[in-house]
Design a protein around this motif. Structure first.
Motif, mmCIF file in Angstrom:
data_model
loop_
_atom_site.group_PDB
_atom_site.id
_atom_site.type_symbol
_atom_site.label_atom_id
_atom_site.label_comp_id
_atom_site.label_asym_id
_atom_site.label_seq_id
_atom_site.Cartn_x
_atom_site.Cartn_y
_atom_site.Cartn_z
ATOM 1 N N SER A 1 6.727 7.273 -4.717
ATOM 2 C CA SER A 1 5.943 8.245 -3.946
ATOM 3 C C SER A 1 5.933 7.749 -2.508
ATOM 4 C CB SER A 1 4.521 8.385 -4.480
ATOM 5 O OG SER A 1 3.799 7.194 -4.266
ATOM 6 N N TYR A 2 5.965 8.691 -1.587
ATOM 7 C CA TYR A 2 6.063 8.367 -0.167
ATOM 8 C C TYR A 2 5.013 9.178 0.577
ATOM 9 C CZ TYR A 2 8.160 8.053 4.497
ATOM 10 O OH TYR A 2 8.378 7.824 5.829
ATOM 11 N N ALA A 3 4.185 8.513 1.337
ATOM 12 C CA ALA A 3 3.171 9.204 2.130
ATOM 13 C C ALA A 3 3.119 8.584 3.515
ATOM 14 C CB ALA A 3 1.805 9.088 1.463
ATOM 15 N N ALA B 1 14.374 8.795 5.243
ATOM 16 C CA ALA B 1 15.829 8.750 5.061
ATOM 17 C C ALA B 1 16.289 7.321 4.783
ATOM 18 C CB ALA B 1 16.536 9.300 6.290
ATOM 19 N N ALA B 2 15.687 6.335 5.452
ATOM 20 C CA ALA B 2 16.037 4.930 5.210
ATOM 21 C C ALA B 2 15.640 4.504 3.801
ATOM 22 C CB ALA B 2 15.360 4.038 6.246
ATOM 23 N N THR B 3 14.509 5.008 3.307
ATOM 24 C CA THR B 3 14.067 4.699 1.953
ATOM 25 C C THR B 3 15.084 5.205 0.936
ATOM 26 O OG1 THR B 3 11.757 4.843 2.645
ATOM 27 C CG2 THR B 3 12.192 4.990 0.286
ATOM 28 N N LEU B 4 15.568 6.426 1.144
ATOM 29 C CA LEU B 4 16.558 6.998 0.229
ATOM 30 C C LEU B 4 17.875 6.215 0.262
ATOM 31 C CD1 LEU B 4 15.959 10.804 0.788
ATOM 32 C CD2 LEU B 4 15.214 9.392 -1.131
ATOM 33 N N LYS B 5 18.212 5.610 1.395
ATOM 34 C CA LYS B 5 19.435 4.800 1.477
ATOM 35 C C LYS B 5 19.251 3.454 0.769
ATOM 36 C CE LYS B 5 21.363 6.697 5.710
ATOM 37 N NZ LYS B 5 21.660 6.457 7.124
ATOM 38 N N GLN C 1 14.025 8.839 -7.327
ATOM 39 C CA GLN C 1 13.607 10.184 -6.965
ATOM 40 C C GLN C 1 12.195 10.144 -6.411
ATOM 41 O OE1 GLN C 1 13.893 12.565 -10.455
ATOM 42 N NE2 GLN C 1 16.128 12.585 -10.467
ATOM 43 N N ASP C 2 11.956 10.948 -5.389
ATOM 44 C CA ASP C 2 10.618 11.062 -4.812
ATOM 45 C C ASP C 2 9.817 12.031 -5.665
ATOM 46 O OD1 ASP C 2 8.331 11.304 -3.352
ATOM 47 O OD2 ASP C 2 9.266 12.167 -1.585
ATOM 48 N N ALA D 1 3.843 15.478 -11.917
ATOM 49 C CA ALA D 1 4.167 14.374 -12.815
ATOM 50 C C ALA D 1 3.739 13.031 -12.228
ATOM 51 C CB ALA D 1 5.671 14.349 -13.092
ATOM 52 N N ALA D 2 3.250 13.048 -11.005
ATOM 53 C CA ALA D 2 2.875 11.803 -10.342
ATOM 54 C C ALA D 2 1.509 11.287 -10.780
ATOM 55 C CB ALA D 2 2.892 12.001 -8.834
ATOM 56 N N LEU D 3 0.942 11.887 -11.828
ATOM 57 C CA LEU D 3 -0.352 11.436 -12.302
ATOM 58 C C LEU D 3 -0.261 10.066 -12.958
ATOM 59 C CD1 LEU D 3 -1.724 14.792 -13.734
ATOM 60 C CD2 LEU D 3 -2.256 13.720 -11.539
ATOM 61 N N THR D 4 0.901 9.696 -13.437
ATOM 62 C CA THR D 4 1.090 8.365 -13.995
ATOM 63 C C THR D 4 1.451 7.413 -12.869
ATOM 64 O OG1 THR D 4 3.418 8.773 -14.401
ATOM 65 C CG2 THR D 4 1.896 9.316 -16.186
ATOM 66 N N LEU D 5 1.388 6.132 -13.157
ATOM 67 C CA LEU D 5 1.748 5.145 -12.143
ATOM 68 C C LEU D 5 3.249 5.182 -11.895
ATOM 69 C CD1 LEU D 5 -0.384 2.020 -13.115
ATOM 70 C CD2 LEU D 5 -0.659 3.484 -11.132
ATOM 71 N N LEU D 6 3.627 5.374 -10.646
ATOM 72 C CA LEU D 6 5.039 5.370 -10.281
ATOM 73 C C LEU D 6 5.492 3.931 -10.059
ATOM 74 C CD1 LEU D 6 5.007 8.367 -7.830
ATOM 75 C CD2 LEU D 6 5.980 8.297 -10.105
ATOM 76 N N PRO D 7 6.771 3.652 -10.282
ATOM 77 C CA PRO D 7 7.241 2.282 -10.063
ATOM 78 C C PRO D 7 7.015 1.784 -8.633
ATOM 79 C CG PRO D 7 8.864 3.532 -11.299
ATOM 80 C CD PRO D 7 7.804 4.493 -10.880
ATOM 81 N N LEU D 8 7.122 2.668 -7.643
ATOM 82 C CA LEU D 8 6.955 2.239 -6.253
ATOM 83 C C LEU D 8 6.132 3.274 -5.499
ATOM 84 C CD1 LEU D 8 7.689 0.304 -3.907
ATOM 85 C CD2 LEU D 8 9.731 1.702 -3.550
ATOM 86 N N GLU D 9 5.108 2.803 -4.823
ATOM 87 C CA GLU D 9 4.293 3.657 -3.965
ATOM 88 C C GLU D 9 4.417 3.140 -2.541
ATOM 89 O OE1 GLU D 9 0.241 4.128 -5.403
ATOM 90 O OE2 GLU D 9 0.953 3.712 -7.434
#
Length: 185
Positions: free
Chosen positions: A45-47, A63-67, A73-74, A80-88
């Motif tokens: 997730s990206y904020a 864009a750098a994060t995606l590289k 996937q963001d 579906a982001a109600l669960t803990l995402l691997p990376l916040e």
């Protein structure tokens, strides 16, 4: 003719008041001596919190994060982001507040009187890693800038066109994603 003289005068003053800016991070970003293995991230997730509506830094950092993690996937904006995402990833971009007081003195002296100014916490990068639906580790990088203004800084200001905060963001994300042990809260 007056307009040409006025534009020339503004250009000369702007050129004389150029400066050089360096950035530093807290904690220090470790540059790896050898390539380290990276955590496998499937989604993130990206904020970004910025005083500007469409922050160019926010778009470039995304864009750098995606590289850096191309297979992830963001999913931060989906239900579906109600669960803990691997990376916040949370980025905070703060306004620099304009010129420092001593910068005006440099401008009034046409660049003859040097000045320097430190602006703290211009950017904050907060990364949280979760493994197997449990908290693993968290790290926050704070980016400060120090600017120098003087007549002799003109060559450095003209040739210093990198986006250093973006470079620091990429290095901080790579540093955080190196495989390490998970911490307990």
């Amino acid at each position: 003719m007056r307009r040409l003289i006025a534009n020339g005068f503004v250009l000369v003053i702007a050129t004389l008041c150029f400066g050089c800016t360096s950035y530093s991070s807290q904690p220090t970003i470790n540059e790896p001596v050898e390539p380290a293995t990276q955590e496998i991230i499937s989604s993130f997730s990206y904020a970004i919190h910025s005083p500007w509506k469409d922050s160019r830094f926010g778009k470039d950092a995304y864009a750098a994060t995606l590289k850096i993690i191309p297979d992830a996937q963001d999913t931060g904006s989906s239900l579906a982001a109600l669960t803990l995402l691997p990376l916040e990833i949370k980025i905070s971009e703060f306004s620099s507040g304009g010129a420092c007081g001593q910068d005006y003195l440099t401008g009034l002296s046409l660049g003859l009187i040097p000045s320097w100014c430190t602006r703290t916490n211009l950017f904050k990068f907060d990364f949280i890693l979760n493994k197997d639906q449990h908290f693993c580790r968290q790290k926050t990088y704070s980016i400060n800038s120090m600017s120098f203004s003087h007549l002799t800084m003109i060559p450095f200001a003209l040739f210093n066109t990198d986006n250093q905060p973006l470079t620091l963001y990429q290095a901080a994300l790579k540093d955080f994603l190196r495989i390490g042990q998970c911490a307990t809260r």
